[in-house]
Enzyme design. Structure first.
Site, PDB file in Angstrom:
ATOM      1  N   TYR A 241      36.478  53.784  40.842  1.00 20.14           N
ATOM      2  CA  TYR A 241      37.805  53.191  41.030  1.00 20.14           C
ATOM      3  C   TYR A 241      38.908  54.214  40.806  1.00 20.14           C
ATOM      4  O   TYR A 241      39.877  53.975  40.071  1.00 20.14           O
ATOM      5  CB  TYR A 241      37.977  51.973  40.118  1.00 20.14           C
ATOM      6  CG  TYR A 241      36.900  50.951  40.345  1.00 20.14           C
ATOM      7  CD1 TYR A 241      36.932  50.134  41.459  1.00 20.14           C
ATOM      8  CD2 TYR A 241      35.818  50.833  39.481  1.00 20.14           C
ATOM      9  CE1 TYR A 241      35.923  49.210  41.699  1.00 20.14           C
ATOM     10  CE2 TYR A 241      34.804  49.923  39.715  1.00 20.14           C
ATOM     11  CZ  TYR A 241      34.866  49.109  40.815  1.00 20.14           C
ATOM     12  OH  TYR A 241      33.858  48.216  41.074  1.00 20.14           O
TER      13      TYR A 241
ATOM     14  N   TYR B 149      32.281  38.899  38.748  1.00 22.10           N
ATOM     15  CA  TYR B 149      32.021  40.243  39.272  1.00 22.10           C
ATOM     16  C   TYR B 149      30.514  40.427  39.343  1.00 22.10           C
ATOM     17  O   TYR B 149      29.797  40.179  38.376  1.00 22.10           O
ATOM     18  CB  TYR B 149      32.623  41.318  38.367  1.00 22.10           C
ATOM     19  CG  TYR B 149      32.238  42.719  38.811  1.00 22.10           C
ATOM     20  CD1 TYR B 149      32.947  43.355  39.830  1.00 22.10           C
ATOM     21  CD2 TYR B 149      31.152  43.375  38.254  1.00 22.10           C
ATOM     22  CE1 TYR B 149      32.582  44.617  40.265  1.00 22.10           C
ATOM     23  CE2 TYR B 149      30.781  44.638  38.677  1.00 22.10           C
ATOM     24  CZ  TYR B 149      31.495  45.253  39.689  1.00 22.10           C
ATOM     25  OH  TYR B 149      31.114  46.498  40.127  1.00 22.10           O
TER      26      TYR B 149
ATOM     27  N   ASP C 124      23.385  35.816  37.015  1.00 19.45           N
ATOM     28  CA  ASP C 124      23.555  37.265  36.940  1.00 19.45           C
ATOM     29  C   ASP C 124      23.719  37.645  35.474  1.00 19.45           C
ATOM     30  O   ASP C 124      24.799  37.544  34.908  1.00 19.45           O
ATOM     31  CB  ASP C 124      24.780  37.669  37.769  1.00 19.45           C
ATOM     32  CG  ASP C 124      25.125  39.142  37.664  1.00 19.45           C
ATOM     33  OD1 ASP C 124      24.488  39.857  36.859  1.00 19.45           O
ATOM     34  OD2 ASP C 124      26.052  39.584  38.370  1.00 19.45           O
TER      35      ASP C 124
ATOM     36  N   LYS D 263      21.601  47.002  33.625  1.00 16.32           N
ATOM     37  CA  LYS D 263      22.354  47.664  32.551  1.00 16.32           C
ATOM     38  C   LYS D 263      21.489  48.042  31.356  1.00 16.32           C
ATOM     39  O   LYS D 263      20.896  49.110  31.333  1.00 16.32           O
ATOM     40  CB  LYS D 263      23.565  46.818  32.148  1.00 16.32           C
ATOM     41  CG  LYS D 263      24.691  46.842  33.190  1.00 16.32           C
ATOM     42  CD  LYS D 263      25.965  46.275  32.640  1.00 16.32           C
ATOM     43  CE  LYS D 263      27.085  46.255  33.673  1.00 16.32           C
ATOM     44  NZ  LYS D 263      27.544  47.578  34.086  1.00 16.32           N
TER      45      LYS D 263
END
Length: 412
Positions: A13, A141, A238, A267
């Site tokens: 980003y 997200y 998720d 993760k």
């Protein structure tokens, strides 16, 4: 800052040249990052929530080194290996009982892509190919690849620039910690009107991560799953950010023992050592999907799977629940009073997650420089100044993080 890095390398980003200073990490150990210039900082971010055991952990180092002496990578097409088999058995064992099939991927975003494909292929093979859309709650997200982007928040998320080319899905009101009736009414109406075209609902359980670090009532999951079952819609959770103890439960779904049809993990799966993710599903869905049309080059990397096996064993054999409870207690003790601060809009804490939402946008470079001066590494974004520290952080180290957060707010 390295000038080549600044002028030639894209960071997440960011643009080239990078407008915000990047800091060179020379080494890491425990909860510390050792930056160039002899600056040592506590990593209060666990490298985006993945390094739950800290850095340079001897157990994980040994697992990686041992696997390197055997085989680091081999294609998963037509071949298999012990680290993948062991990891799949473990994931099936520690997740809800009905989840018995495992698809390995090389990142969280791709785990979501695989989950979406599973849902689409399942309904296509049931003769219901018109069920090709998804429903999700706002503020979510799920990753940066195109399928994952399409189920991220379309207005306030990081992917709004692509809204014109992404598939259009259904977004319903997000629940909060204290209120969920309106959100459930919105979901109910959406399913009543559109279930014939909806393949699945996907959402992050209890904690929405990069979409806003929001925490909501776990009971919403139970009600949402029931509604999805009633309307013949699959239910995808998720847990890429919330899995492996981050919220205080091994998986956030355990707050209400909800059973997803598909579960995404990533993760912390490898303790932050290697990139690896997994998508789990049921016998019924796997049979309905048949040949899943997906296959990453580094799928089930032996090296990553070996480290994941060591990381999960290390976690489960540690007093992780006590560690998370202690982190949560310190975060509550140190940050809760900030709710009354004139610059603070909200404080949210759950497990090893502490979020301070400010009233105004944060100047990231200014705040990061202030934090580094105080010996702490955090990565604020938007209005959020938050910490998700390694589970091994000591009380004294965590107090340095919370002290830095409070001091920075005063200096803004």
């Amino acid at each position: 800052m390295d000038t080549f890095d600044q002028n030639h390398i894209w960071h997440p980003y960011a643009k080239i040249p990078n407008e915000v200073k990047t800091h060179v990490v020379e080494s890491a150990d425990g909860v510390y990052l050792n930056l160039a210039g002899n600056k040592r900082v506590i990593d209060g971010m666990s490298s985006w929530w993945s390094a739950i055991h800290g850095y340079n952990h001897p157990t994980l180092n040994q697992a990686a080194q041992a696997q390197l002496g055997k085989i680091s990578h081999v294609m998963f097409g037509g071949l298999t290996h012990e680290p993948a088999i062991t990891l799949a058995k473990t994931l099936v064992d520690i997740t809800p009982e009905h989840l018995s099939k495992v698809f390995f991927t090389d990142s969280g975003s791709v785990a979501v892509e695989a989950a979406l494909k599973m849902a689409l292929q399942y309904w296509h093979n049931q003769g219901q190919s018109k069920k090709h859309k998804f429903v999700t709650i706002r503020g979510g997200y799920h990753g940066d690849t195109f399928g994952a982007m399409s189920v991220c928040d379309p207005n306030n998320g990081m992917h709004h620039l692509f809204s014109g080319v992404l598939p259009k899905h259904y977004f319903v009101q997000s629940p909060s910690m204290v209120a969920m009736d309106e959100a459930l009414q919105d979901l109910t109406l959406t399913l009543q009107q559109n279930a014939d075209s909806i393949a699945a609902m996907i959402l992050e359980p209890v904690v929405q991560g990069a979409g806003g670090m929001r925490i909501y009532n776990p009971q919403y999951l139970t009600r949402a799953k029931a509604l999805c079952k009633q309307h013949n819609v699959l239910f995808i959770l998720d847990e890429i950010a919330t899995g492996f103890g981050r919220t205080g439960e091994l998986f956030a779904l355990e707050y209400v023992d909800v059973d997803p049809d598909i579960l995404c993990l990533g993760k912390a799966l490898t303790g932050g050592y290697m990139t690896l993710a997994a998508t789990l599903t049921t016998d019924e869905i796997a049979q309905g999907v048949g040949t899943l049309m997906h296959g990453p080059t580094f799928m089930a990397s032996p090296l990553a799977c070996a480290v994941a096996n060591a990381s999960i064993e290390l976690l489960l054999n540690s007093p992780w629940q006590d560690n998370i409870a202690n982190i949560e207690a310190i975060l509550n003790s140190e940050l809760s009073s900030l709710r009354a601060h004139s610059k603070v809009a909200d404080v949210r804490i759950l497990g090893a997650i502490g979020v301070v939402e400010l009233a105004e946008e944060i100047n990231m470079e200014k705040v990061q420089n202030l934090l580094i001066e105080k010996g702490v590494w955090l990565r604020p974004y938007g209005k959020l100044l938050y910490t998700m520290p390694p589970f091994i952080i000591s009380k004294q180290e965590l107090l340095l993080v919370t002290k830095a957060i409070k001091a920075v707010i005063e200096e803004l």
